[in-house]
Design a protein around this motif. Structure first.
Motif, PDB file in Angstrom:
ATOM      1  N   GLU A  29       0.833  -1.207   0.000  1.00 13.01           N
ATOM      2  CA  GLU A  29       0.000   0.000   0.000  1.00 13.01           C
ATOM      3  C   GLU A  29       0.867   1.256   0.000  1.00 13.01           C
ATOM      4  N   GLN A  30       1.945   1.235   0.792  1.00 13.80           N
ATOM      5  CA  GLN A  30       2.809   2.404   0.893  1.00 13.80           C
ATOM      6  C   GLN A  30       3.526   2.687  -0.419  1.00 13.80           C
ATOM      7  N   GLU A  46       4.560   6.498  -4.699  1.00 11.42           N
ATOM      8  CA  GLU A  46       4.681   6.721  -6.138  1.00 11.42           C
ATOM      9  C   GLU A  46       3.528   7.546  -6.705  1.00 11.42           C
ATOM     10  N   SER A  47       2.608   7.942  -5.816  1.00 14.04           N
ATOM     11  CA  SER A  47       1.422   8.707  -6.236  1.00 14.04           C
ATOM     12  C   SER A  47       0.664   7.991  -7.353  1.00 14.04           C
ATOM     13  N   ARG A  48       0.513   6.691  -7.161  1.00  8.68           N
ATOM     14  CA  ARG A  48      -0.213   5.884  -8.150  1.00  8.68           C
ATOM     15  C   ARG A  48      -1.505   5.350  -7.535  1.00  8.68           C
TER      16      ARG A  48
END
Length: 376
Positions: free
Chosen positions: A252-253, A258-260
């Protein structure tokens, strides 16, 4: 008196966090149980010295818990994936070697031999044969690679013919021991309802067959299985539940950093209800909410299942390991009932279970040590 150490460790790591130092009464009970336990241990010791009986070594001959790890690295498709899948697989092999556990590795990243296209020596045939041969053991099956789902049939991609979830379930159905099936591939969520059954732990990298992008969960899980930081309950070993929780949170992190948009949501299922839960359902290793009304509680079996046992767990034969699981399950069930019990009743029950656990380990370790002395 090794059991005193185990009792104190349990109190410090499992009981006091539950009490939360919120009342002097809770700490008073800890002190009372500890004094009682020390006195009981001293009495037992003197009784043993007085009788001077020979240790019962027959229990040492009990069948130990036999684990079999099967790692299957599927068809990679591209060389970039091949390197990742191979590295993740190697970590599982290293984990088994660290615990002196039998393992088999079907490496689908290697060039396929011409003869391997036949049914007799294909990766699929090898996998099914290995599962059959492991039916009397605690089986850990780790599938790493790519998967597909067309809305009806879910598959794990192998060199040669792929294997479907139904074919895998049919092979696994003959197993007699605990089974841990780790599905580290895209679309693996479609495997969960097919493989789910009581006595089996199923982990998937995705929550459904619709999550079809490249999955990174397998990377983080292979790192977590031997990571001391994953030992959330501080018992010097990493359960498959703890490894799952750490790997799911790291996955999750990754998408956050990665702002995905997250394209995989790992699930764990060990209650046999075909539902599964995510890491968000847990606080520490305790389940704090259920998937839906009427579903079974997930995480209980996974919390007690280890690939590499601690020194104390390794001393347990098969029967004692089963008794240990029963006691730990009773402790977890007791925690769920805490709100409906008086404080005195709750702590009295916790103390009784803790004493039984400590004595169980102490007896096993003493007998193993005695056997070693006899063997010299």
């Amino acid at each position: 008196m090794h059991h005193i150490y185990r009792f104190v460790t349990y109190i410090c790591t499992q009981w006091l966090p539950l009490v939360g130092f919120q009342s002097a009464a809770g700490l008073y009970r800890v002190a009372v149980f500890f004094v009682f336990y020390v006195l009981a241990s001293i009495t037992t010791l003197f009784a043993q010295l007085g009788t001077a009986t020979e240790p019962n070594l027959e229990a040492v001959a009990e069948t130990p818990v036999m684990r079999q790890l099967i790692v299957v690295t599927g068809a990679s498709g591209e060389e970039a994936y091949a390197g990742n899948f191979r590295n993740w697989s190697e970590r599982w092999v290293q984990a088994s070697q660290a615990g002196n556990i039998q393992y088999e590795w079907i490496d689908g990243t290697q060039p396929i031999e011409e003869a391997a296209t036949s049914d007799q020596v294909s990766d699929k045939k090898r996998l099914l044969d290995l599962i059959t041969k492991s039916s009397d053991k605690e089986l850990w099956l780790v599938l790493i690679g790519h998967g597909t789902f067309d809305g009806k049939v879910s598959k794990f991609n192998l060199r040669g013919e792929d294997i479907t979830a139904n074919e895998l379930e049919q092979a696994l159905s003959t197993g007699k021991g605990t089974q841990v099936i780790v599905n580290c591939f895209s679309c693996s969520g479609a495997f969960l309802p097919v493989l789910s059954r009581p006595g089996r732990i199923v982990i998937t990298a995705t929550k459904s067959g619709a999550e079809l992008n490249y999955s990174r969960f397998g990377d983080y899980l292979s790192l977590s299985i031997l990571d001391p930081a994953a030992d959330l309950d501080h018992d010097h070993s990493v359960s498959i539940l703890e490894a799952f929780l750490m790997a799911a949170k790291r996955t999750e992190q990754f998408y956050v950093d990665e702002s995905r948009l997250a394209t995989e949501h790992p699930l764990l299922e060990d209650g046999g209800d075909k539902k599964g839960v995510s890491a968000a359902f847990f606080r520490g290793i305790r389940l704090v909410k259920q998937a839906a009304e009427g579903t079974t509680i997930d995480g209980e079996l996974a919390a007690m299942t280890l690939l590499n046992s601690s020194k104390d767990d390794a001393s347990l034969d098969k029967l004692r390991a089963q008794k240990r699981n029963e006691l730990e399950l009773a402790l977890r069930t007791l925690r769920l009932r805490k709100a409906s019990m008086t404080e005195d009743e709750y702590y009295a029950n916790v103390g009784e279970i803790a004493l039984e656990l400590a004595n169980l380990y102490d007896t096993a370790i003493e007998q193993v040590d005695a056997a070693k002395v006899r063997g010299q």
